[in-house]
Design a protein around this motif. Structure first.
Motif: not given
Length: 269
Positions: A67-95
């Motif tokens: 809805k905003e930004g340059d895609g889920t893995l773009g620069k706009h949402w990068a801080p959101w992902w970094k914050a989730r990593a700091a909280e101990g969540h895990e990540f994997a590929s969805h293609t």
């Protein structure tokens, strides 16, 4: 049962000791909450619910329109992902391109590399029907994984979830050949956030989930679905987590799932 993180009743003996907390953790009924990417409109709300309740989840990420930004893995949402990593969540590929498998295709020559009919729903080739080799599909999986590593500075799990959960034995074999094991979800773990609100209102989805989910189930929802009018999160997510925790369930990541631990250990997760 949720173990209290902050307790002001230590003197009265009401706060669990480390030994009792450990026992409670060992005796809990595990479920594995996972999220696929979406338009990200509810992503901050999802994060708030998880943080407030001490829940760690596993996120499967593709580079999808938002809805905003340059895609889920773009620069706009990068801080959101970094914050989730700091909280101990895990990540994997969805293609990378949220690429749907549609069919197996014969190899270009007898005994040649496996090929698949693929239809991406994101990226420059969105909506096109393509023929990909196993190597091309693997490269698309790896692109999303590499971007997650670049953003979070953490290893991602050597797992993936196919777009829509659509696969074939040949596709799964191809993905495993390049180090990615597929993760689906339990029947009761389909939380229904991509269904139309009119036919499947939030209260009905919540009731069904609380009734049907069993220990060991992998649960699946999204970080925003374009077609759903009544957002599933946090309206269903918060009471679902509360309800499951009240019934003795605890939330673990897929790193802790017994079916995937050997694969993760063997493939450098």
């Amino acid at each position: 049962m949720r173990v209290l993180i902050a307790c002001f009743l230590i003197a009265a003996g009401a706060c669990p000791t480390s030994a009792s907390a450990q026992k409670a953790t060992e005796s809990c009924k595990p479920v594995y909450l996972t999220f696929d990417t979406g338009h990200m409109g509810v992503a901050p709300l999802v994060a708030d619910v998880l943080k407030q309740r001490g829940v760690r989840a596993t996120f499967f990420a593709a580079q999808e329109a938002t809805k905003e930004g340059d895609g889920t893995l773009g620069k706009h949402w990068a801080p959101w992902w970094k914050a989730r990593a700091a909280e101990g969540h895990e990540f994997a590929s969805h293609t990378w391109d949220h690429a749907y498998w549609q069919a197996d295709l014969p190899p270009a020559q007898p005994g040649g590399e496996a090929r698949f009919r693929i239809r991406p729903s994101s990226g420059a080739q969105s909506g096109k029907t393509l023929s990909w080799t196993a190597a091309q599909y693997c490269a698309n999986l790896q692109l999303a994984a590499d971007r997650l590593v670049s953003i979070t500075q953490r290893k991602v799990l050597p797992l993936f979830r196919a777009a829509g959960g659509k696969t074939s034995p040949k596709l799964l074999a191809a993905a495993e050949g390049c180090g990615f094991k597929h993760v689906g979800w339990a029947p009761a773990g389909f939380l229904g956030d991509e269904l139309p609100s009119g036919q499947y209102p939030n209260d009905a989805l919540l009731k069904k989930a609380l009734q049907d989910i069993r220990p060991g189930d992998i649960l699946m929802a999204h970080l925003g679905i374009w077609s759903r009018q009544d957002p599933w999160a946090p309206a269903v997510l918060a009471p679902l987590v509360d309800g499951l925790q009240a019934r003795g369930f605890c939330f673990k990541t897929l790193r802790e799932h017994p079916d995937f631990q050997p694969w993760i250990a063997a493939h450098g997760g």
